[in-house]
Design a protein around this motif. Structure first.
Motif, PDB file in Angstrom:
ATOM      1  N   HIS A   1       0.855  -1.195   0.000  1.00  0.00           N
ATOM      2  CA  HIS A   1       0.000   0.000   0.000  1.00  0.00           C
ATOM      3  C   HIS A   1       0.882   1.233   0.000  1.00  0.00           C
TER       4      HIS A   1
ATOM      5  N   ASP B   1      -4.851   0.080  -8.005  1.00  0.00           N
ATOM      6  CA  ASP B   1      -5.399   1.431  -7.782  1.00  0.00           C
ATOM      7  C   ASP B   1      -4.639   2.233  -6.728  1.00  0.00           C
TER       8      ASP B   1
ATOM      9  N   SER C   1      -5.995  -9.535  -2.014  1.00  0.00           N
ATOM     10  CA  SER C   1      -6.638  -8.257  -1.713  1.00  0.00           C
ATOM     11  C   SER C   1      -6.972  -8.186  -0.214  1.00  0.00           C
TER      12      SER C   1
ATOM     13  N   HIS D   1      -7.006  -0.084  -0.850  1.00  0.00           N
ATOM     14  CA  HIS D   1      -6.243  -0.850  -1.857  1.00  0.00           C
ATOM     15  C   HIS D   1      -5.225  -1.829  -1.282  1.00  0.00           C
TER      16      HIS D   1
END
Ligand SMILES: [Fe+2]
Length: 245
Positions: free
Chosen positions: A44, A69, A134, A141
């Motif tokens: 991240h 993203d 995820s 994200h």
């Protein structure tokens, strides 16, 4: 720590534990030049997780893999403000932890433009025995890295361990998503958890660590913690993904 086809080296970073996966090809090839580093894998955008990847790519052209993203988080005016706030918070944390006696600036380019964009279950480029999982909650994200063959899960900021306790990170911006992420770990049932923030970087997995973390997410936060939450809600991505409960 030695596994069948790689070694894991752990060392203390500025505010986090760093993990370096040394694959066979590094040992057997040209020596241990920085360019032997094939890839940085980023979970991240926070300074203690992304900052070195930007530097290693700019300076040594080492490619970076990161959540698809991720760069949205620090985009726009809100994103710029969030980046400033997060970097100052990291600087404050580093000072509290007294890990480094001389204060160093943690500022880095806020957008990584990853060379490889990772989705849920994407294998890592060059290291296909690791896959992205995820893990939203801390941000929208976040991802973790899972090595099924060896039962290893690098969770980054999904959980923190301190003095034998298991805690959620600060902030948990999306509590329902975070609890689902933690339950996902229960289903994966790794043998070992690799922590970014823990006195011991690698700890055997137990269901209790998940239950304890979820209990803490459900309990009321202290004023001090709530203050840090306020500093983490500038990004437009927070409002876009906000949970309505
Ligand atoms: Fe973080």
């Amino acid at each position: 720590m030695k596994f069948s086809n790689f070694k894991i080296h752990t060392y203390k970073g500025y505010v986090q534990n760093n993990f370096l996966i040394e694959a066979d090809f590094i040992r057997n090839s040209l020596g241990r030049d920085i360019h032997d580093l094939k890839l940085t894998a980023v979970t991240h955008c926070h300074p203690d997780h992304q900052g070195a990847a930007v530097l290693l790519r700019d300076k040594y052209k080492i490619p970076a893999a990161a959540p698809r993203d991720m760069d949205l988080w620090y985009s726009g005016i809100g994103g710029r403000l969030q980046h400033l706030s997060d970097t100052l918070q990291s600087q404050f944390m580093a000072k509290q932890m007294k890990q480094n006696p001389k204060s160093e600036s943690l500022f880095y380019k806020r957008l990584l433009h990853p060379d490889y964009k990772l989705d849920d279950r994407s294998p890592l480029p060059f290291f296909s025995d690791w896959e992205a999982v995820s893990a939203p909650g801390h941000t929208s994200h976040n991802i973790m890295f899972y090595n099924k063959k060896n039962g290893l899960l690098y969770i980054a900021d999904t959980m923190i361990s301190s003095r034998g306790k298991f805690l959620p990170p600060v902030p948990v911006l999306f509590p329902s998503a975070m609890k689902e992420t933690l339950l996902k770990i229960k289903i994966l049932k790794p043998e070992m958890i690799l922590f970014a923030h823990s006195d011991t970087p690698i700890i055997p997995y137990s269901d209790e660590m998940i239950d304890e973390t979820i209990r803490r997410i459900n309990s009321k936060d202290s004023l001090f913690i709530r203050f840090f939450y306020l500093l983490s809600k500038f990004t437009g991505e927070y409002r876009r993904n906000k949970e309505h409960r």
